[in-house]
Design a protein around this motif. Structure first.
Motif, PDB file in Angstrom:
ATOM      1  N   GLY A 144      24.626  50.897  53.821  1.00 45.35           N
ATOM      2  CA  GLY A 144      25.808  50.735  54.210  1.00 45.35           C
ATOM      3  C   GLY A 144      24.813  50.228  55.808  1.00 45.35           C
ATOM      4  O   GLY A 144      25.781  50.331  56.888  1.00 45.35           O
ATOM      5  N   LYS A 145      25.097  48.732  55.824  1.00 48.98           N
ATOM      6  CA  LYS A 145      25.574  47.980  56.651  1.00 48.98           C
ATOM      7  C   LYS A 145      25.833  46.919  56.738  1.00 48.98           C
ATOM      8  O   LYS A 145      26.356  46.881  57.591  1.00 48.98           O
ATOM      9  CB  LYS A 145      24.097  46.918  56.801  1.00 48.98           C
ATOM     10  CG  LYS A 145      22.758  48.140  56.552  1.00 48.98           C
ATOM     11  CD  LYS A 145      21.263  47.587  56.270  1.00 48.98           C
ATOM     12  CE  LYS A 145      19.712  48.458  56.947  1.00 48.98           C
ATOM     13  NZ  LYS A 145      18.706  46.619  57.013  1.00 48.98           N
ATOM     14  N   LEU A 146      27.025  47.169  55.138  1.00 41.90           N
ATOM     15  CA  LEU A 146      28.195  46.434  55.415  1.00 41.90           C
ATOM     16  C   LEU A 146      29.374  46.911  54.224  1.00 41.90           C
ATOM     17  O   LEU A 146      28.837  47.718  52.902  1.00 41.90           O
ATOM     18  CB  LEU A 146      27.750  45.377  54.651  1.00 41.90           C
ATOM     19  CG  LEU A 146      28.636  44.515  54.272  1.00 41.90           C
ATOM     20  CD1 LEU A 146      29.425  43.733  55.525  1.00 41.90           C
ATOM     21  CD2 LEU A 146      28.410  43.226  53.459  1.00 41.90           C
ATOM     22  N   ASN A 147      30.578  47.003  55.036  1.00 39.36           N
ATOM     23  CA  ASN A 147      31.310  47.553  54.141  1.00 39.36           C
ATOM     24  C   ASN A 147      32.890  46.520  54.025  1.00 39.36           C
ATOM     25  O   ASN A 147      33.624  46.552  53.690  1.00 39.36           O
ATOM     26  CB  ASN A 147      32.443  48.757  55.094  1.00 39.36           C
ATOM     27  CG  ASN A 147      31.669  49.688  55.051  1.00 39.36           C
ATOM     28  OD1 ASN A 147      30.886  50.857  54.462  1.00 39.36           O
ATOM     29  ND2 ASN A 147      31.414  50.385  56.571  1.00 39.36           N
ATOM     30  N   LYS A 148      32.194  45.534  53.014  1.00 37.61           N
ATOM     31  CA  LYS A 148      32.746  44.293  52.431  1.00 37.61           C
ATOM     32  C   LYS A 148      32.146  45.113  50.947  1.00 37.61           C
ATOM     33  O   LYS A 148      31.731  44.157  50.096  1.00 37.61           O
ATOM     34  CB  LYS A 148      33.191  43.529  52.834  1.00 37.61           C
ATOM     35  CG  LYS A 148      33.172  42.203  52.478  1.00 37.61           C
ATOM     36  CD  LYS A 148      33.902  40.780  53.549  1.00 37.61           C
ATOM     37  CE  LYS A 148      34.258  40.128  52.756  1.00 37.61           C
ATOM     38  NZ  LYS A 148      34.128  38.428  54.290  1.00 37.61           N
ATOM     39  N   GLY A 149      33.618  45.035  49.933  1.00 41.68           N
ATOM     40  CA  GLY A 149      33.508  44.384  48.329  1.00 41.68           C
ATOM     41  C   GLY A 149      34.259  43.222  47.985  1.00 41.68           C
ATOM     42  O   GLY A 149      33.796  42.260  48.687  1.00 41.68           O
ATOM     43  N   HIS A 150      34.516  43.191  47.195  1.00 40.69           N
ATOM     44  CA  HIS A 150      35.116  41.819  46.328  1.00 40.69           C
ATOM     45  C   HIS A 150      36.728  41.983  47.382  1.00 40.69           C
ATOM     46  O   HIS A 150      37.351  43.385  46.821  1.00 40.69           O
ATOM     47  CB  HIS A 150      35.702  41.838  45.080  1.00 40.69           C
ATOM     48  CG  HIS A 150      33.796  41.395  44.575  1.00 40.69           C
ATOM     49  ND1 HIS A 150      33.816  40.382  43.726  1.00 40.69           N
ATOM     50  CD2 HIS A 150      32.888  42.783  43.671  1.00 40.69           C
ATOM     51  CE1 HIS A 150      32.288  40.792  43.221  1.00 40.69           C
ATOM     52  NE2 HIS A 150      31.950  42.083  42.975  1.00 40.69           N
ATOM     53  N   GLU A 151      37.492  41.519  47.140  1.00 40.09           N
ATOM     54  CA  GLU A 151      38.947  40.642  47.650  1.00 40.09           C
ATOM     55  C   GLU A 151      39.944  40.846  46.073  1.00 40.09           C
ATOM     56  O   GLU A 151      40.729  41.567  45.808  1.00 40.09           O
ATOM     57  CB  GLU A 151      38.823  39.850  48.157  1.00 40.09           C
ATOM     58  CG  GLU A 151      38.152  39.838  50.048  1.00 40.09           C
ATOM     59  CD  GLU A 151      39.161  38.609  50.750  1.00 40.09           C
ATOM     60  OE1 GLU A 151      39.922  37.704  50.125  1.00 40.09           O
ATOM     61  OE2 GLU A 151      38.552  38.946  51.626  1.00 40.09           O
ATOM     62  N   THR A 152      38.747  40.114  44.805  1.00 39.01           N
ATOM     63  CA  THR A 152      39.505  40.240  43.872  1.00 39.01           C
ATOM     64  C   THR A 152      38.908  40.425  42.978  1.00 39.01           C
ATOM     65  O   THR A 152      37.889  40.229  43.223  1.00 39.01           O
ATOM     66  CB  THR A 152      40.649  38.486  43.778  1.00 39.01           C
ATOM     67  OG1 THR A 152      40.793  37.911  44.715  1.00 39.01           O
ATOM     68  CG2 THR A 152      40.916  38.117  42.886  1.00 39.01           C
ATOM     69  N   LEU A 153      39.307  41.220  41.716  1.00 41.71           N
ATOM     70  CA  LEU A 153      38.609  41.310  40.737  1.00 41.71           C
ATOM     71  C   LEU A 153      39.139  41.520  39.601  1.00 41.71           C
ATOM     72  O   LEU A 153      40.669  41.558  39.832  1.00 41.71           O
ATOM     73  CB  LEU A 153      38.201  42.838  40.526  1.00 41.71           C
ATOM     74  CG  LEU A 153      36.916  43.702  41.386  1.00 41.71           C
ATOM     75  CD1 LEU A 153      36.611  44.906  41.071  1.00 41.71           C
ATOM     76  CD2 LEU A 153      35.704  42.361  41.140  1.00 41.71           C
ATOM     77  N   PHE A 154      38.826  40.526  38.551  1.00 41.11           N
ATOM     78  CA  PHE A 154      39.901  39.799  37.320  1.00 41.11           C
ATOM     79  C   PHE A 154      39.810  40.585  35.828  1.00 41.11           C
ATOM     80  O   PHE A 154      38.575  41.066  35.673  1.00 41.11           O
ATOM     81  CB  PHE A 154      39.684  38.808  36.783  1.00 41.11           C
ATOM     82  CG  PHE A 154      39.717  37.805  37.615  1.00 41.11           C
ATOM     83  CD1 PHE A 154      40.941  37.361  38.297  1.00 41.11           C
ATOM     84  CD2 PHE A 154      39.016  37.241  38.536  1.00 41.11           C
ATOM     85  CE1 PHE A 154      41.499  36.504  39.561  1.00 41.11           C
ATOM     86  CE2 PHE A 154      39.035  36.541  39.971  1.00 41.11           C
ATOM     87  CZ  PHE A 154      39.813  36.285  40.178  1.00 41.11           C
ATOM     88  N   HIS A 155      40.750  40.954  35.148  1.00 36.35           N
ATOM     89  CA  HIS A 155      40.177  42.074  34.560  1.00 36.35           C
ATOM     90  C   HIS A 155      40.960  41.560  32.883  1.00 36.35           C
ATOM     91  O   HIS A 155      41.692  41.514  32.582  1.00 36.35           O
ATOM     92  CB  HIS A 155      41.063  43.861  34.693  1.00 36.35           C
ATOM     93  CG  HIS A 155      41.540  44.259  35.900  1.00 36.35           C
ATOM     94  ND1 HIS A 155      39.575  44.343  36.436  1.00 36.35           N
ATOM     95  CD2 HIS A 155      41.973  44.334  37.023  1.00 36.35           C
ATOM     96  CE1 HIS A 155      39.837  45.404  37.138  1.00 36.35           C
ATOM     97  NE2 HIS A 155      40.885  45.213  38.327  1.00 36.35           N
ATOM     98  N   PRO A 156      39.741  41.493  32.125  1.00 42.36           N
ATOM     99  CA  PRO A 156      40.240  41.085  30.092  1.00 42.36           C
ATOM    100  C   PRO A 156      40.440  42.133  29.634  1.00 42.36           C
ATOM    101  O   PRO A 156      40.132  42.634  30.008  1.00 42.36           O
ATOM    102  CB  PRO A 156      39.396  40.186  30.536  1.00 42.36           C
ATOM    103  CG  PRO A 156      38.313  40.650  30.844  1.00 42.36           C
ATOM    104  CD  PRO A 156      38.740  41.387  32.190  1.00 42.36           C
ATOM    105  N   ASN A 157      41.318  41.817  28.834  1.00 42.10           N
ATOM    106  CA  ASN A 157      41.878  42.568  27.776  1.00 42.10           C
ATOM    107  C   ASN A 157      40.555  42.726  26.703  1.00 42.10           C
ATOM    108  O   ASN A 157      39.499  42.050  26.372  1.00 42.10           O
ATOM    109  CB  ASN A 157      42.484  42.188  27.185  1.00 42.10           C
ATOM    110  CG  ASN A 157      42.547  42.868  25.479  1.00 42.10           C
ATOM    111  OD1 ASN A 157      42.825  43.976  25.371  1.00 42.10           O
ATOM    112  ND2 ASN A 157      42.428  42.107  24.234  1.00 42.10           N
ATOM    113  N   SER A 158      40.268  44.235  27.308  1.00 45.67           N
ATOM    114  CA  SER A 158      39.057  44.846  25.735  1.00 45.67           C
ATOM    115  C   SER A 158      39.001  45.742  24.800  1.00 45.67           C
ATOM    116  O   SER A 158      38.388  46.490  24.399  1.00 45.67           O
ATOM    117  CB  SER A 158      38.468  45.288  26.797  1.00 45.67           C
ATOM    118  OG  SER A 158      38.963  46.897  27.268  1.00 45.67           O
ATOM    119  N   GLY A 159      40.191  44.741  24.004  1.00 51.52           N
ATOM    120  CA  GLY A 159      40.948  45.888  23.130  1.00 51.52           C
ATOM    121  C   GLY A 159      42.139  45.946  23.053  1.00 51.52           C
ATOM    122  O   GLY A 159      41.943  46.527  21.770  1.00 51.52           O
TER     123      GLY A 159
END
Length: 211
Positions: free
Chosen positions: A69-84
Motif C-alpha cells: 500500500g505504499k505505491l500506486n503504480k503498476g505496468h503502463e504496458t502489458l503484452f498479450h500473446p495468443n494462447s490458443g
C-alpha cells in the motif's frame, strides 16, 4: 476471467488477485493497478533481500510496494500473446497501454461445440478505450483524433517489445556436451527458442506493415 478463455480479450486473462500477509499487507484495500504473474518472481526475489542477475532483462517488476500500500503504480504496458485462439501460439496479437487495448488479430477461438471462429487480422489495429468500454464491444473510430494520438504510441510499444525479444532471447550456456539439453531452433515446436525463431520474423513483418 471466466469467459473468452485462451483469447486476448479481457475476459480471457483478467483475473483478480488476493494477497494476504498479516502485519505487512493492509486489510480491506483494493488496488486497480495493472499487474502480471510475471511480477511474482522479481517480487519474491526482492522480499528475500536478494538481487536479480544484473545483465538480464526481466518483463516482471517488483510489486512489493504496491502490495504494502505504499505505491500506486503498476505496468503502463502489458503484452498479450495468443494462447490458443487466432494465429500462431505465442505470437503477440494484442497489447494494453494504460487504458487502451489494441488488437492486431481477433477470432479463431474454439466454441463449446468444437467449432472454430473465423480469424481476422486488423491493420491498423482495433483500439478500445477500456475506461469507457470495458466489454470491448465498441472500438475507437479509426478516423477520430483520439485514435490518431494513441496509435503511434501503441505501434512504438509493440516494435520495442519485438526488438527486445529478438535481441535478448539468446542463451550463452554451453550445452554441447549433452545432446539431450541442446536448445532446438524449430519454430514449429512450442518449447524451442533461439535466435532464428519467429520473433525476428514478427519484427520484420510488423515493420513492413508500418512502412
Amino acid at each position: 476471467g471466466s469467459s473468452a478463455k485462451q483469447t486476448t480479450w479481457e475476459g480471457g486473462h483478467r483475473v483478480p488477485t488476493i494477497a494476504y500477509w498479516a502485519g505487512k499487507i493492509p486489510a480491506n484495500v483494493t488496488s486497480h493497478m495493472m499487474l502480471s504473474t510475471l511480477d511474482v518472481f522479481p517480487t519474491v526475489v526482492s522480499l528475500a533481500n536478494a538481487s536479480l542477475p544484473p545483465h538480464r532483462r526481466f518483463d516482471g517488476m517488483d510489486i512489493s510496494e504496491v502490495l504494502f500500500g505504499k505505491l500506486n503504480k503498476g505496468h503502463e504496458t502489458l503484452f498479450h500473446p495468443n494462447s490458443g485462439a487466432a494465429g500462431k501460439y505465442g505470437h503477440l496479437q494484442a497489447l494494453r497501454l494504460n487504458q487502451y487495448k489494441a488488437f492486431y488479430v481477433t477470432g479463431g477461438a474454439k466454441a463449446c461445440d468444437g467449432s472454430i471462429g473465423q480469424e481476422e487480422h486488423h491493420h491498423p489495429p482495433l483500439i478500445f478505450n477500456l475506461q469507457n468500454h470495458i466489454q470491448e464491444q465498441k472500438p475507437l473510430d479509426s478516423k477520430s483524433a483520439e485514435y490518431h494520438v494513441v496509435l503511434p504510441i501503441i505501434n512504438q510499444a509493440l516494435l520495442d517489445i519485438l526488438q527486445d525479444i529478438a535481441t535478448d532471447n539468446i542463451s550463452i550456456a554451453d550445452y554441447s556436451h549433452d545432446p539431450a539439453a541442446i536448445p532446438c531452433c524449430n519454430p514449429q515446436h512450442l518449447v524451442c527458442r533461439c535466435q532464428s525463431t519467429y520473433w525476428r520474423s514478427d519484427l520484420k513483418t510488423y515493420r513492413k506493415q508500418l512502412d
